[in-house]
Design an enzyme around this catalytic site. Structure first.
Site, PDB file in Angstrom:
ATOM      1  N   TYR A  40       0.855  -1.189   0.000  1.00 14.73           N
ATOM      2  CA  TYR A  40       0.000   0.000   0.000  1.00 14.73           C
ATOM      3  C   TYR A  40       0.886   1.233   0.000  1.00 14.73           C
ATOM      4  CZ  TYR A  40      -4.294   2.610   0.694  1.00 14.73           C
ATOM      5  OH  TYR A  40      -5.350   3.464   0.522  1.00 14.73           O
ATOM      6  N   LYS A  95     -20.284 -20.875  -9.416  1.00 11.01           N
ATOM      7  CA  LYS A  95     -19.637 -20.729 -10.722  1.00 11.01           C
ATOM      8  C   LYS A  95     -18.186 -20.272 -10.531  1.00 11.01           C
ATOM      9  CE  LYS A  95     -20.493 -20.759 -15.238  1.00 11.01           C
ATOM     10  NZ  LYS A  95     -21.680 -21.052 -16.013  1.00 11.01           N
TER      11      LYS A  95
END
Length: 766
Positions: A40, A95
């Site tokens: 970060y 899925k």
């Protein structure tokens, strides 16, 4: 009416141990402040600036290139209909799971609260920069057609509505092969399509692209044949309206060569089937009930080629054969779209794969006999390991040839190797193991069936048809637990201590005493031991009244293995038994040995343990690459431990030159092919990743496998006993239900192998 216990099990699966089926996992180090400063602020600014200079750098510095969005508005979910975006989320997560386990593609599932086409399209376009591809799912027709068309035109990443194109691609591959088997030309056949939704329209379009003539196609919806004289048709239905003077499905089926069912169950009668042309092809793909029952169809016509959407019959048309591998190939060349050329490439690649010799690994999973191209094998099986390295290259090449690939592949051999590495997932091995067991279930003794978890495992084994359980323990407790679980199957329950088992106890005791009478065992002691369930269970297997057993859930391992070693003979040529654990790691399955039996094996013992473990690895369809581990590398230490490893390796190299084994090796070298090649280019393991690890002593093996389980949450199957003449397997104390079910499958497959081996020996001697 839905089974209440199955409903409870499904809800529990999705809720525990934490809700959902997919999660975000960090791919970079994050342990230190330095790591976080790179992940970060301030380090993250550098890739941001590079991407700002050139948007294509987003593929270099972020996960976009391997990230697909599975997007739905919940208007046409499975067989549930318009249930809304929130209710569709479990399906979309599912899925995502399939994308990951079959093709190593990461997924964010996104459920959009928008039924308006414009709003839906704008929403997807706004979030598209996050993703490398978009899989549209469970969107009702006709909106699905317009949504996909617009997104494909307006985005520069692959977009596919799998409900349309997945079924189309898989069924087209199956149709191509079925026509070849029946010696019919696609240009000449009469095709009846029952159903006119998104999948049916897309399927028919692809059949036409494959060579079918529009004038030979009759499409039906719920009202009957779609005719040109009907003025109230959608543009999609009008595309396949017929001029032929027929009105009903029954009339349409007369002399038809092909029936494609994408509608609802039991709408085709045997009479309709009999009215079709010679050698008919019937794809009854409605789920869970096909348009005509498979067994009924086969019984009605011997000349039929039949496919369904179900896994319990041959020729399953399963979308998982398509979408993971199509997106894999598209992402790997950064395709701007999934076009017709790529879809057709998938059709031909799947059809061609079914004609190739089937690997033994696939035969083992799906059948005891050899699968080969024919009426009952017209498309590949979902667990065929070749799918990951056969289908994506075909997609990638089609993308390159059609000009939509932005990063062409130059080294195809390297690409195929990368695809093989992506398929290293343990759960696939578990499924394959279970499927193999189901092909020939055996009588399996659960020696501690009066424990709730053991009975749960037995119930799973029974219901999933892995084996035929025999329950040992206190009858009244087992019956109480069965009632609690709703396990009402009529399964043998045996309490070895009861009077009704006295005759069998005495028979077992006499057989046991005769083998141990010169080793200090009296007949009275033998009778006493037969009241103990592990001795009784072992004698059931010895006498042929059961095929295999598992035990050990409630007692320490040493006390359970003792009766097995006393009652069960070693396999021919085996002087010492051993045990291995199969660890289902991110790099693929690994066997660790010896984990429970031999405390400080000699060089000769290590060589035998290597041989036994290698045979087991082959049973799982793997080619064993064996590393014999130590704290040193190739003679760098003269310690007793290192010396015996070298002696064992030398013995195997001399006597079994075809076995891929080397050592002594430190674990990091054994598991890092690049490091091994750099430092020890002479090693027989060069260019291979070790998948069988042999340890110098029990404590190192046992500590390693338990650390892997506890720290890395690696799933383990075992310990698997090696070298026994009968299929007896011992659980770890307190094993989970899943672990017991997996061990039950191992025991059944072991019994299958031993039976096959005995039959071969019998034939050789006859």
């Amino acid at each position: 009416m839905r089974d209440s216990r199955k409903r409870h099990e499904a809800l529990l699966y999705h809720a525990k141990p934490k809700p959902g089926k997919i999660a975000v996992v960090p791919t970079k180090k994050y342990a230190t402040q330095h790591d976080l400063s790179l992940a970060y602020s301030p380090g993250v600014a550098e890739p941001c600036l590079e991407i700002a200079k050139d948007k294509n750098n987003v593929y270099k510095y972020t996960s976009k290139g391997n990230l697909v969005a599975v997007i739905s508005n919940g208007t046409a979910v499975l067989g549930l209909g318009d249930i809304g975006p929130e209710a569709s989320k479990p399906v979309m997560e599912g899925k995502g799971l399939l994308f990951k386990i079959f093709a190593d593609i990461d997924v964010f599932d996104i459920e959009v609260d928008a039924t308006d086409v414009d709003k839906f399209v704008e929403t997807v376009k706004a979030i598209a920069p996050t993703f490398g591809g978009i899989n549209l799912e469970d969107i009702k027709a006709p909106e699905a057609f317009e949504i996909e068309r617009r997104l494909k035109e307006e985005l520069d990443i692959p977009v596919m509505h799998d409900d349309q194109h997945g079924t189309a691609i898989i069924s087209a591959a199956a149709l191509k092969n079925a026509l070849e088997i029946n010696k019919k030309n696609i240009e000449d056949v009469k095709i009846v399509v029952n159903g006119a939704g998104a999948a049916a329209i897309s399927c028919t379009r692809l059949y036409v692209a494959l060579g079918a003539k529009r004038e030979n196609v009759i499409m039906c919806d719920s009202k009957g044949v779609i005719r040109k004289d009907n003025e109230n048709l959608t543009s999609q239905k009008a595309e396949f309206a017929t001029h032929i003077d027929v009105n009903t499905l029954e009339e349409a089926m007369l002399n038809a060569d092909v029936f494609i069912g994408l509608s609802k169950g039991n709408v085709v009668s045997p009479e309709m089937l009999l009215s079709m042309a010679k050698n008919p092809i019937v794809f009854a793909m409605a789920n869970p009930e096909p348009e005509i029952d498979y067994d009924l169809a086969i019984a009605t016509r011997e000349d039929i080629i039949m496919a369904t959407g179900r896994s319990d019959h041959p020729n399953q048309v399963n979308n998982v054969l398509g979408f993971p591998f199509i997106f894999r190939g598209a992402l790997d060349v950064r395709a701007k779209k999934i076009n017709e050329e790529m879809k057709m490439a998938a059709v031909h690649a799947l059809a061609d794969l079914a004609k190739q010799s089937v690997p033994e690994q696939v035969n083992i999973v799906y059948d005891e006999v050899s699968l080969s191209f024919g009426k009952e094998y017209i498309i590949p099986k979902p667990f065929d390991p070749r799918l990951i390295y056969e289908i994506p290259p075909a997609i990638a090449k089609a993308a390159m040839d059609s000009g939509v690939a932005q990063e062409p592949i130059e080294d195809w051999d390297k690409y195929r190797e990368e695809l093989m590495d992506r398929s290293g997932t343990g759960s696939k091995e578990v499924r394959m193991l279970h499927n193999r067991a189901k092909k020939d279930p055996k009588r399996l003794v659960f020696a501690e069936a009066d424990h709730l978890d053991v009975l749960k495992a037995a119930q799973r084994v029974y219901e999933e048809k892995i084996g035929h359980p025999i329950l040992l323990g206190r009858r009244e407790i087992i019956l109480e637990l069965k009632a609690e679980l709703g396990f009402d199957a009529d399964i043998p329950i045996i309490d070895p201590k009861t009077d009704e088992e006295e005759a069998r106890r005495n028979r077992y005791a006499e057989a046991f005493w005769k083998t141990r009478q010169r080793k200090g065992v009296t007949f009275l002691e033998a009778q006493k031991w037969m009241r103990e369930r592990n001795y009784f269970a072992a004698m059931m297997v010895n006498s042929g009244e059961a095929d295999a057993l598992i035990t050990g859930y409630s007692r320490p391992y040493p006390s359970v293995v003792k009766p097995m070693l006393e009652l069960i003979e070693k396999d021919q040529g085996v002087t010492r038994v051993a045990a291995t654990n199969m660890m289902l790691t991110k790099q693929g399955p690994m066997f660790l040995a010896d984990t429970t039996i031999n405390i400080n094996p000699t060089a000769k013992d290590l060589a035998k343990i290597t041989q036994l473990t290698s045979v087991l690895a082959k049973m799982f369809g793997m080619k064993p690459n064996v590393a014999m581990l130590g704290f040193s590398n190739f003679g760098s230490s003269k310690s007793e431990s290192s010396t015996k490893i070298r002696e064992a390796v030398s013995y195997i190299h001399r006597n079994y030159p075809n076995v891929v084994v080397d050592g002594e090796l430190q674990a990091d070298f054994a598991l890092n092919p690049e490091l091994l090649a750099k430092e020890f280019p002479f090693s027989k393991l060069n260019g291979k990743r070790a998948n069988v690890l042999i340890f110098p002593n029990l404590e190192s093996a046992n500590i390693t496998y338990k650390l892997m389980k506890a720290v890395d949450e690696v799933e383990s199957i075992g310990p698997i006993l090696l070298g026994m003449s009968k299929p007896v397997h011992i659980l770890q104390l307190g094993a989970s239900v899943d672990e017991m079910v997996n061990m039950a499958a191992v025991a059944v497959v072991d019994a299958q192998n031993k039976e096959m081996k005995a039959k071969k020996k019998e034939l050789q001697n006859s």
